[in-house]
Design a protein around this motif. Sequence first.
Motif, short mmCIF file in Angstrom:
data_model
loop_
_atom_site.label_atom_id
_atom_site.label_comp_id
_atom_site.label_asym_id
_atom_site.label_seq_id
_atom_site.Cartn_x
_atom_site.Cartn_y
_atom_site.Cartn_z
N CYS A 9 117.40 63.27 -63.68
CA CYS A 9 117.64 62.19 -64.04
C CYS A 9 118.59 62.70 -62.69
O CYS A 9 118.46 61.90 -61.11
CB CYS A 9 117.57 61.33 -64.77
SG CYS A 9 116.60 60.65 -65.78
N SER A 10 119.99 62.95 -63.07
CA SER A 10 120.68 62.89 -61.70
C SER A 10 120.10 63.56 -60.68
O SER A 10 120.56 63.51 -59.49
CB SER A 10 121.70 63.63 -62.32
OG SER A 10 121.65 64.93 -63.26
N ASN A 11 119.73 64.92 -60.33
CA ASN A 11 119.70 65.68 -60.49
C ASN A 11 118.37 65.36 -58.78
O ASN A 11 118.42 65.13 -57.59
CB ASN A 11 118.67 66.96 -59.82
CG ASN A 11 119.81 68.04 -60.76
OD1 ASN A 11 120.59 67.90 -60.53
ND2 ASN A 11 119.03 68.52 -61.85
N LEU A 12 117.21 64.12 -59.50
CA LEU A 12 115.91 63.61 -58.22
C LEU A 12 116.74 62.67 -58.12
O LEU A 12 116.89 62.27 -56.08
CB LEU A 12 115.33 62.62 -59.77
CG LEU A 12 113.56 63.81 -59.85
CD1 LEU A 12 113.33 63.32 -61.13
CD2 LEU A 12 113.72 64.19 -59.41
N VAL A 13 117.97 61.75 -58.58
CA VAL A 13 118.65 60.46 -57.61
C VAL A 13 119.58 61.09 -56.42
O VAL A 13 119.77 61.13 -55.63
CB VAL A 13 119.61 60.21 -58.61
CG1 VAL A 13 120.84 59.12 -58.22
CG2 VAL A 13 119.36 59.21 -59.66
N SER A 14 120.11 62.51 -57.08
CA SER A 14 121.06 62.90 -55.64
C SER A 14 120.27 63.14 -54.95
O SER A 14 120.42 63.83 -53.46
CB SER A 14 122.68 63.97 -56.48
OG SER A 14 121.35 65.36 -56.70
N GLU A 15 118.94 63.85 -55.06
CA GLU A 15 118.26 64.52 -53.68
C GLU A 15 117.61 63.10 -53.24
O GLU A 15 117.77 63.59 -51.71
CB GLU A 15 117.07 65.14 -54.21
CG GLU A 15 117.07 66.38 -55.00
CD GLU A 15 116.35 67.28 -55.43
OE1 GLU A 15 115.09 66.38 -55.70
OE2 GLU A 15 115.98 68.18 -55.79
N LEU A 16 117.33 62.09 -53.84
CA LEU A 16 116.94 60.83 -53.00
C LEU A 16 117.75 60.29 -51.85
O LEU A 16 117.28 59.72 -50.75
CB LEU A 16 116.83 60.10 -53.99
CG LEU A 16 114.95 59.64 -55.00
CD1 LEU A 16 114.46 59.34 -55.84
CD2 LEU A 16 113.68 59.61 -54.47
N THR A 17 118.76 60.37 -52.79
CA THR A 17 120.06 60.05 -52.18
C THR A 17 120.27 60.83 -50.64
O THR A 17 120.95 60.25 -49.58
CB THR A 17 121.62 59.63 -52.94
OG1 THR A 17 121.77 60.71 -53.57
CG2 THR A 17 121.13 58.85 -53.80
N LYS A 21 119.97 59.68 -46.49
CA LYS A 21 120.84 59.88 -46.01
C LYS A 21 120.98 60.67 -44.31
O LYS A 21 120.82 60.09 -43.27
CB LYS A 21 122.35 59.75 -46.77
CG LYS A 21 123.04 59.83 -47.19
CD LYS A 21 124.01 60.59 -47.83
CE LYS A 21 125.00 59.89 -49.22
NZ LYS A 21 126.01 60.08 -49.65
N ASP A 22 119.70 62.13 -44.62
CA ASP A 22 119.14 62.20 -43.70
C ASP A 22 118.61 61.44 -43.05
O ASP A 22 118.67 60.98 -41.57
CB ASP A 22 118.33 63.53 -44.11
CG ASP A 22 119.51 64.77 -44.71
OD1 ASP A 22 120.68 65.19 -44.47
OD2 ASP A 22 119.23 65.22 -45.93
N MET A 23 117.73 60.81 -43.43
CA MET A 23 116.90 59.86 -42.40
C MET A 23 117.31 59.55 -41.24
O MET A 23 117.17 58.45 -40.34
CB MET A 23 115.51 59.63 -43.75
CG MET A 23 114.58 59.92 -44.35
SD MET A 23 113.44 58.95 -45.23
CE MET A 23 112.44 58.27 -43.82
#
Length: 237
Positions: A9-17, A21-23
């Motif tokens: 879950c923490s990995n998914l959240v970090s990827e999403l954030t 940010k990139d967008m």
Amino acid sequence: MSPTRRRKCSNLVSELTQGWKDMEKENHKTPSNSMDTEDSGFLERDEKKQEEREKSEKQEVTEEYSPVRIKRPSTTLVNKDVDEAKKINLLAKKHGPVGNLKSRWQNWAEQHTVTQKLNPFSENFDYSMSMATRLHKGDEGYGRPKEGTKTAERAKRAEAHIHREISDMCFIIRTMEDPGPDGKIRVNFGQLFDRYVRISDKVVGILMRARKHGKLHFEGEMLWQGRDDHVVITLLE
């Protein structure tokens, strides 16, 4: 929750954030130029509007506080207006009720001062003025009251009454005797006195006034009852 699931879950959240940010970075980079131009256009419009507002405010202030030029009328028009105002004032004084009262009072006061100077029973009697303005025998108005006074009115009424009594006496004389050969009527004073005393007790006075006016004639200055009964009175009319 197990540690493995937590990790996922923490990995998914970090990827999403990180993706978000990139967008956001990409979005900020592409429209930056257009936004800058739009901001600069808005700023220029605001500055122009502000300048226009300042100009309009300055114009309003200058219009409010601009000096008013007063046109002075010509001297001929001013003189005409002054003359018309004087004429109106004179007419108002002549025909107005207050002006009439004022002028009447002034005239009465002036006449009163003059009459007091000519009145010997007044404290303001002026001997030199009365001697200079007095009438002499033969002058018009000598021995008569001043016209327009109550004394003159009483004198006119008395004179009219005397003329009536003279005409009554002449009528009584005509009824007493017939005319003579010369056409004149003659009577004695005693006969006339006995007849006329029943009408008026001023027989002698009326006879004297009638002789003065040329209505009849008799000898002597004064007639007395008893002594002058034989005096002939001749009717001249």
